[in-house]
Design an enzyme around this catalytic site. Sequence first.
Site, PDB file in Angstrom:
ATOM      1  N   LYS A   1       0.840  -1.207   0.000  1.00 21.37           N
ATOM      2  CA  LYS A   1       0.000   0.000   0.000  1.00 21.37           C
ATOM      3  C   LYS A   1       0.866   1.244   0.000  1.00 21.37           C
ATOM      4  O   LYS A   1       1.735   1.394   0.857  1.00 21.37           O
ATOM      5  CB  LYS A   1      -0.896   0.005   1.244  1.00 21.37           C
ATOM      6  CG  LYS A   1      -1.863  -1.156   1.294  1.00 21.37           C
ATOM      7  CD  LYS A   1      -2.604  -1.201   2.608  1.00 21.37           C
ATOM      8  CE  LYS A   1      -1.697  -1.546   3.769  1.00 21.37           C
ATOM      9  NZ  LYS A   1      -2.436  -1.805   5.021  1.00 21.37           N
TER      10      LYS A   1
ATOM     11  N   THR B   1      -8.374   9.314   8.609  1.00 20.32           N
ATOM     12  CA  THR B   1      -7.824   8.125   7.951  1.00 20.32           C
ATOM     13  C   THR B   1      -7.603   6.976   8.931  1.00 20.32           C
ATOM     14  O   THR B   1      -6.884   6.034   8.633  1.00 20.32           O
ATOM     15  CB  THR B   1      -6.476   8.467   7.286  1.00 20.32           C
ATOM     16  OG1 THR B   1      -5.605   8.998   8.298  1.00 20.32           O
ATOM     17  CG2 THR B   1      -6.633   9.482   6.173  1.00 20.32           C
TER      18      THR B   1
ATOM     19  N   GLY C   1      -7.923   3.660  10.496  1.00 17.75           N
ATOM     20  CA  GLY C   1      -8.484   2.362  10.098  1.00 17.75           C
ATOM     21  C   GLY C   1      -8.531   2.097   8.608  1.00 17.75           C
ATOM     22  O   GLY C   1      -9.166   1.130   8.173  1.00 17.75           O
ATOM     23  N   THR C   2      -7.829   2.873   7.811  1.00 16.79           N
ATOM     24  CA  THR C   2      -7.853   2.631   6.356  1.00 16.79           C
ATOM     25  C   THR C   2      -7.304   1.248   6.016  1.00 16.79           C
ATOM     26  O   THR C   2      -7.851   0.544   5.159  1.00 16.79           O
ATOM     27  CB  THR C   2      -7.045   3.688   5.578  1.00 16.79           C
ATOM     28  OG1 THR C   2      -5.761   3.813   6.180  1.00 16.79           O
ATOM     29  CG2 THR C   2      -7.742   5.025   5.561  1.00 16.79           C
ATOM     30  N   GLY C   3      -6.204   0.878   6.676  1.00 11.67           N
ATOM     31  CA  GLY C   3      -5.565  -0.410   6.369  1.00 11.67           C
ATOM     32  C   GLY C   3      -6.465  -1.573   6.757  1.00 11.67           C
ATOM     33  O   GLY C   3      -6.617  -2.546   5.997  1.00 11.67           O
ATOM     34  N   CYS C   4      -7.087  -1.478   7.943  1.00 12.33           N
ATOM     35  CA  CYS C   4      -8.001  -2.538   8.402  1.00 12.33           C
ATOM     36  C   CYS C   4      -9.157  -2.674   7.420  1.00 12.33           C
ATOM     37  O   CYS C   4      -9.575  -3.791   7.064  1.00 12.33           O
ATOM     38  CB  CYS C   4      -8.583  -2.182   9.775  1.00 12.33           C
ATOM     39  SG  CYS C   4      -7.363  -1.825  11.033  1.00 12.33           S
TER      40      CYS C   4
HETATM   41  N1  LIG Z   1      -5.662  10.190   1.705  1.00  8.02           N
HETATM   42  C1  LIG Z   1      -5.902   9.097   0.995  1.00  8.02           C
HETATM   43  N2  LIG Z   1      -6.599   9.172  -0.160  1.00  8.02           N
HETATM   44  C2  LIG Z   1      -6.862   8.076  -0.909  1.00  8.02           C
HETATM   45  N3  LIG Z   1      -6.473   6.848  -0.555  1.00  8.02           N
HETATM   46  C3  LIG Z   1      -5.777   6.686   0.582  1.00  8.02           C
HETATM   47  C4  LIG Z   1      -5.445   7.799   1.421  1.00  8.02           C
HETATM   48  N4  LIG Z   1      -4.749   7.329   2.505  1.00  8.02           N
HETATM   49  C5  LIG Z   1      -4.665   5.986   2.350  1.00  8.02           C
HETATM   50  N5  LIG Z   1      -5.264   5.598   1.197  1.00  8.02           N
HETATM   51  C6  LIG Z   1      -5.455   4.227   0.715  1.00  8.02           C
HETATM   52  O1  LIG Z   1      -6.010   3.490   1.801  1.00  8.02           O
HETATM   53  C7  LIG Z   1      -5.533   2.166   1.809  1.00  8.02           C
HETATM   54  C8  LIG Z   1      -4.827   1.889   3.126  1.00  8.02           C
HETATM   55  O2  LIG Z   1      -3.521   2.429   3.014  1.00  8.02           O
HETATM   56  P1  LIG Z   1      -2.585   2.943   4.168  1.00  8.02           P
HETATM   57  O3  LIG Z   1      -1.247   3.029   3.571  1.00  8.02           O
HETATM   58  O4  LIG Z   1      -3.201   4.160   4.764  1.00  8.02           O
HETATM   59  O5  LIG Z   1      -2.727   1.737   5.182  1.00  8.02           O
HETATM   60  P2  LIG Z   1      -2.201   1.590   6.639  1.00  8.02           P
HETATM   61  O6  LIG Z   1      -1.072   2.520   6.904  1.00  8.02           O
HETATM   62  O7  LIG Z   1      -1.958   0.144   6.837  1.00  8.02           O
HETATM   63  O8  LIG Z   1      -3.444   2.021   7.501  1.00  8.02           O
HETATM   64  P3  LIG Z   1      -3.635   1.863   9.100  1.00  8.02           P
HETATM   65  O9  LIG Z   1      -3.194   3.104   9.728  1.00  8.02           O
HETATM   66  O10 LIG Z   1      -5.090   1.619   9.253  1.00  8.02           O
HETATM   67  O11 LIG Z   1      -2.788   0.703   9.547  1.00  8.02           O
HETATM   68  C9  LIG Z   1      -4.629   2.065   0.585  1.00  8.02           C
HETATM   69  O12 LIG Z   1      -5.407   1.612  -0.516  1.00  8.02           O
HETATM   70  C10 LIG Z   1      -4.163   3.490   0.370  1.00  8.02           C
HETATM   71  O13 LIG Z   1      -3.744   3.698  -0.953  1.00  8.02           O
HETATM   72  C1  LIG Z   2      -6.802  -3.070  16.917  1.00  8.98           C
HETATM   73  C2  LIG Z   2      -6.165  -2.281  15.838  1.00  8.98           C
HETATM   74  N1  LIG Z   2      -5.736  -2.907  14.725  1.00  8.98           N
HETATM   75  C3  LIG Z   2      -5.141  -2.208  13.741  1.00  8.98           C
HETATM   76  C4  LIG Z   2      -4.944  -0.839  13.850  1.00  8.98           C
HETATM   77  C5  LIG Z   2      -4.246  -0.141  12.715  1.00  8.98           C
HETATM   78  O1  LIG Z   2      -4.491   1.117  12.552  1.00  8.98           O
HETATM   79  C6  LIG Z   2      -5.426  -0.203  15.030  1.00  8.98           C
HETATM   80  N2  LIG Z   2      -5.291   1.131  15.236  1.00  8.98           N
HETATM   81  N3  LIG Z   2      -6.013  -0.947  15.998  1.00  8.98           N
END
Ligand SMILES: Nc1ncnc2c1ncn2[C@@H]1O[C@H](COP(=O)(O)OP(=O)(O)OP(=O)(O)O)[C@@H](O)[C@H]1O
Ligand SMILES: Cc1ncc(CO)c(N)n1
Length: 266
Positions: A175, A208, A210-213
Site C-alpha cells: 500500500k 484516515t 483504520g484505512t488499512g483494516c
Molecule cells: N488520503 C488518501 N486518499 C486516498 N487513498 C488513501 C489515502 N490514505 C490511504 N489511502 C489508501 O487506503 C488504503 C490503506 O492504506 P494505508 O497506507 O493508509 O494503510 P495503513 O497505513 O496500513 O493504515 P492503518 O493506519 O489503518 O494501519 C490504501 O489503498 C491506500 O492507498
Molecule cells: C486493533 C487495531 N488494529 C489495527 C490498527 C491499525 O491502525 C489499530 N489502530 N487498531
Amino acid sequence: MSRNILSIAGTDPSGGAGIQADLKTFSALGGYGMTVVTALVAQTTTGVSEVLEVPPEFVTGQLTTLLDDVRVDAVKIGMLGSTGVVEAVARAIDRYRLPNVVVDPVMVAKSGDRLLAPEAIEAVRSELLPRADLVTPNLPEAAELLGEPPATDLDGMRAHADRLRKLGARRVLLKGGHLPGPDSVDLLVSDDGGTTTFTAERVPTENTHGTGCTLSSAIATLRPQRPGWPEAVRDAKSYITEALRRADDLDVGHGKGPVHHFHAWW
Ligand SMILES: Nc1ncnc2c1ncn2[C@@H]1O[C@H](COP(=O)(O)OP(=O)(O)OP(=O)(O)O)[C@@H](O)[C@H]1O
Ligand SMILES: Cc1ncc(CO)c(N)n1
C-alpha cells in the site's frame, strides 16, 4: 449462498479500526462477519492508551470453538500482538485449512503506538507470510519485515513486494498511502509474479483512522464474490476510496477520525 468472513484482530472502542472496522466492512460489502479477538485495546482517534493481550491458549480456544461449527470462506488477520498469538493463528490456519487468508501485518497504529511486540516480527515473517494468500503491508511494515529502509517510489515498492513473495507470501499488495503525491497508489504482485497497480486520487482528509483494516477486510469479503484477487482488490480499493471521501460526514473524536464504512447506505 451467503459468505462467512472471519476477522482475527484487536479491538478499537472508537469503532474505526481493528475488529470493529472489520465487522462494519464485512457487513457493508455483503459478508456475514465473525470475530476472534486477540487483544483488547484502549484506543480512540487520538491514540492508544492501554493494551490487554489475550493469552494464546484462549485465542486457540476461540478459534477451535468457532471453526468446529462454522464454515469460513475468507479470513482477515490484523493485530496479533505477540509471538504466541501468531503461532496460535498459524496452527489454526493449518488445522482447518482456512481459505482466502488475507494478512494485514499490523505493527504500529497511525498514532505511532506499537501493536506488535518487536520480537514477534520474526514469527510474522516465518509463520504467517508462508500461510498468507495475500499480505497487505504499508510501506513501513514491508520495510520492517524485510529489514530494509522503506520504499520511496514505485520501483522500490516493486522490489519490496517481490522480496516479500520470496519470504513465502503467495501475493503481496503493497500500500502506497504513505507516499506523497496527488495519487494514492497500491501495487499487487500476483502468484505468477505479474504486477497490477491500483491508483486513486488522494482524498484531502485527516480522517484516515483504520484505512488499512478496512482495505484488507474489503478484499477478504469480496474475494469469494469475485473471479480472482485482482478484481477483489480493485473493488476493495474503490470501497476504501469512497469511504475516505465520505469520512468528513462523520463526527467522531478529536483526532484522526474513522472512514465512512456505510457510505453507500446512509
Ligand atoms: N488520503 C488518501 N486518499 C486516498 N487513498 C488513501 C489515502 N490514505 C490511504 N489511502 C489508501 O487506503 C488504503 C490503506 O492504506 P494505508 O497506507 O493508509 O494503510 P495503513 O497505513 O496500513 O493504515 P492503518 O493506519 O489503518 O494501519 C490504501 O489503498 C491506500 O492507498
Ligand atoms: C486493533 C487495531 N488494529 C489495527 C490498527 C491499525 O491502525 C489499530 N489502530 N487498531
